[in-house]
Design a protein around this motif. Structure first.
Motif, PDB file in Angstrom:
ATOM      1  N   PHE A  21       0.888  -1.345  -0.205  1.00 27.48           N
ATOM      2  CA  PHE A  21      -0.067  -0.008   0.182  1.00 27.48           C
ATOM      3  C   PHE A  21       0.976   1.172  -0.006  1.00 27.48           C
ATOM      4  N   SER A  22       0.915   2.172  -1.087  1.00 27.76           N
ATOM      5  CA  SER A  22       1.590   3.267  -0.980  1.00 27.76           C
ATOM      6  C   SER A  22       0.812   4.269  -0.704  1.00 27.76           C
ATOM      7  N   LYS A  23       1.409   5.243  -0.811  1.00 31.32           N
ATOM      8  CA  LYS A  23       0.864   6.713  -0.205  1.00 31.32           C
ATOM      9  C   LYS A  23       0.374   6.809   1.060  1.00 31.32           C
ATOM     10  N   VAL A  24       1.005   6.153   2.090  1.00 28.87           N
ATOM     11  CA  VAL A  24       0.565   6.209   3.505  1.00 28.87           C
ATOM     12  C   VAL A  24       0.988   7.633   3.700  1.00 28.87           C
ATOM     13  N   LYS A  25       0.211   8.304   4.669  1.00 31.75           N
ATOM     14  CA  LYS A  25       0.740   9.631   5.008  1.00 31.75           C
ATOM     15  C   LYS A  25       1.921   9.675   5.739  1.00 31.75           C
ATOM     16  N   THR A  26       2.894  10.552   5.499  1.00 28.69           N
ATOM     17  CA  THR A  26       4.115  10.452   5.959  1.00 28.69           C
ATOM     18  C   THR A  26       3.978  11.038   7.759  1.00 28.69           C
ATOM     19  N   SER A  27       2.854  11.676   7.819  1.00 26.21           N
ATOM     20  CA  SER A  27       2.857  12.039   9.211  1.00 26.21           C
ATOM     21  C   SER A  27       1.933  11.273  10.109  1.00 26.21           C
ATOM     22  N   ALA A  28       1.691  10.008   9.483  1.00 27.43           N
ATOM     23  CA  ALA A  28       0.897   8.998  10.180  1.00 27.43           C
ATOM     24  C   ALA A  28       1.577   8.227  11.279  1.00 27.43           C
ATOM     25  N   VAL A  29       1.018   8.194  12.417  1.00 24.34           N
ATOM     26  CA  VAL A  29       1.841   7.555  13.571  1.00 24.34           C
ATOM     27  C   VAL A  29       1.709   6.186  13.301  1.00 24.34           C
ATOM     28  N   ASP A  30       2.701   5.431  14.025  1.00 27.16           N
ATOM     29  CA  ASP A  30       2.683   4.107  14.006  1.00 27.16           C
ATOM     30  C   ASP A  30       1.395   3.017  14.236  1.00 27.16           C
ATOM     31  N   GLN A  31       0.821   3.626  15.184  1.00 27.84           N
ATOM     32  CA  GLN A  31      -0.452   2.963  15.896  1.00 27.84           C
ATOM     33  C   GLN A  31      -1.470   3.072  14.905  1.00 27.84           C
ATOM     34  N   ASP A  32      -1.623   4.236  14.056  1.00 30.01           N
ATOM     35  CA  ASP A  32      -2.659   4.508  12.943  1.00 30.01           C
ATOM     36  C   ASP A  32      -2.438   3.554  11.915  1.00 30.01           C
ATOM     37  N   VAL A  33      -1.246   3.242  11.394  1.00 34.05           N
ATOM     38  CA  VAL A  33      -0.918   2.334  10.361  1.00 34.05           C
ATOM     39  C   VAL A  33      -1.055   0.865  10.848  1.00 34.05           C
ATOM     40  N   PHE A  34      -0.859   0.554  12.323  1.00 35.69           N
ATOM     41  CA  PHE A  34      -1.054  -0.740  12.607  1.00 35.69           C
ATOM     42  C   PHE A  34      -2.551  -0.827  12.762  1.00 35.69           C
ATOM     43  N   ASP A  35      -3.353   0.165  13.064  1.00 39.32           N
ATOM     44  CA  ASP A  35      -5.047  -0.075  13.223  1.00 39.32           C
ATOM     45  C   ASP A  35      -5.328  -0.326  11.727  1.00 39.32           C
ATOM     46  N   VAL A  36      -4.883   0.444  10.721  1.00 38.41           N
ATOM     47  CA  VAL A  36      -5.456   0.102   9.419  1.00 38.41           C
ATOM     48  C   VAL A  36      -5.204  -1.252   9.035  1.00 38.41           C
ATOM     49  N   ALA A  37      -3.721  -1.725   9.174  1.00 41.01           N
ATOM     50  CA  ALA A  37      -3.504  -2.865   8.670  1.00 41.01           C
ATOM     51  C   ALA A  37      -4.304  -4.111   9.492  1.00 41.01           C
ATOM     52  N   LYS A  38      -4.830  -3.938  10.674  1.00 42.30           N
ATOM     53  CA  LYS A  38      -5.656  -4.906  11.439  1.00 42.30           C
ATOM     54  C   LYS A  38      -7.167  -4.754  10.713  1.00 42.30           C
ATOM     55  N   SER A  39      -7.494  -3.646  10.367  1.00 43.76           N
ATOM     56  CA  SER A  39      -8.789  -3.790   9.667  1.00 43.76           C
ATOM     57  C   SER A  39      -8.837  -4.279   8.194  1.00 43.76           C
ATOM     58  N   ILE A  40      -7.506  -4.194   7.461  1.00 45.17           N
ATOM     59  CA  ILE A  40      -7.495  -4.627   6.180  1.00 45.17           C
ATOM     60  C   ILE A  40      -7.469  -6.411   6.442  1.00 45.17           C
ATOM     61  N   GLU A  41      -6.800  -6.827   7.607  1.00 46.31           N
ATOM     62  CA  GLU A  41      -6.718  -8.251   7.893  1.00 46.31           C
ATOM     63  C   GLU A  41      -8.074  -8.651   8.072  1.00 46.31           C
ATOM     64  N   THR A  42      -8.983  -8.227   8.730  1.00 42.87           N
ATOM     65  CA  THR A  42     -10.380  -8.401   8.983  1.00 42.87           C
ATOM     66  C   THR A  42     -10.983  -8.620   7.486  1.00 42.87           C
ATOM     67  N   LEU A  43     -10.830  -7.779   6.504  1.00 46.84           N
ATOM     68  CA  LEU A  43     -11.614  -7.821   5.288  1.00 46.84           C
ATOM     69  C   LEU A  43     -10.901  -8.938   4.415  1.00 46.84           C
ATOM     70  N   LEU A  44      -9.729  -9.160   4.499  1.00 46.83           N
ATOM     71  CA  LEU A  44      -8.896 -10.402   4.174  1.00 46.83           C
ATOM     72  C   LEU A  44      -9.623 -11.676   4.590  1.00 46.83           C
ATOM     73  N   GLY A  45      -9.980 -11.549   5.866  1.00 50.76           N
ATOM     74  CA  GLY A  45     -10.096 -12.914   6.495  1.00 50.76           C
ATOM     75  C   GLY A  45      -9.054 -13.700   6.548  1.00 50.76           C
ATOM     76  N   LYS A  46      -7.785 -13.232   6.492  1.00 52.16           N
ATOM     77  CA  LYS A  46      -6.489 -13.915   6.701  1.00 52.16           C
ATOM     78  C   LYS A  46      -5.759 -13.213   7.798  1.00 52.16           C
ATOM     79  N   THR A  47      -4.826 -14.160   8.391  1.00 57.92           N
ATOM     80  CA  THR A  47      -4.183 -13.757   9.747  1.00 57.92           C
ATOM     81  C   THR A  47      -2.878 -12.802   9.184  1.00 57.92           C
TER      82      THR A  47
END
Length: 74
Positions: free
Chosen positions: A33-59
């Motif tokens: 995934f490109s174009k992640v905001k450079t100002s995004a904090v790590d916790q926000d990036v992690f939270d988005v990744a966990k949401s994508i994980e749920t949508l994928l249905g994969k671990t």
């Protein structure tokens, strides 16, 4: 003079298990995934990744954040 670093762009890579091969080894796939905001904090990036994980249905196996910086001699 001291060198100065400036974030130019950020991206994230999600690695997840997608079954096993004929030898029983885990098949690891990755999504970039490109174009992640450079100002995004790590916790926000992690939270988005966990949401994508749920949508994928994969671990999620691994999350990698890739930051590209420009360095100048300021």
């Amino acid at each position: 003079m001291a060198a100065k670093s400036t974030k130019l762009e950020s991206s994230m890579v999600l690695k997840y298990k997608d079954g096993t091969d004929k030898n029983g080894k885990d098949k690891i796939k990755k999504l970039n995934f490109s174009k992640v905001k450079t100002s995004a904090v790590d916790q926000d990036v992690f939270d988005v990744a966990k949401s994508i994980e749920t949508l994928l249905g994969k671990t999620l196996n691994e999350l990698i954040r890739v930051d590209q910086n420009g360095i100048t001699n300021a």
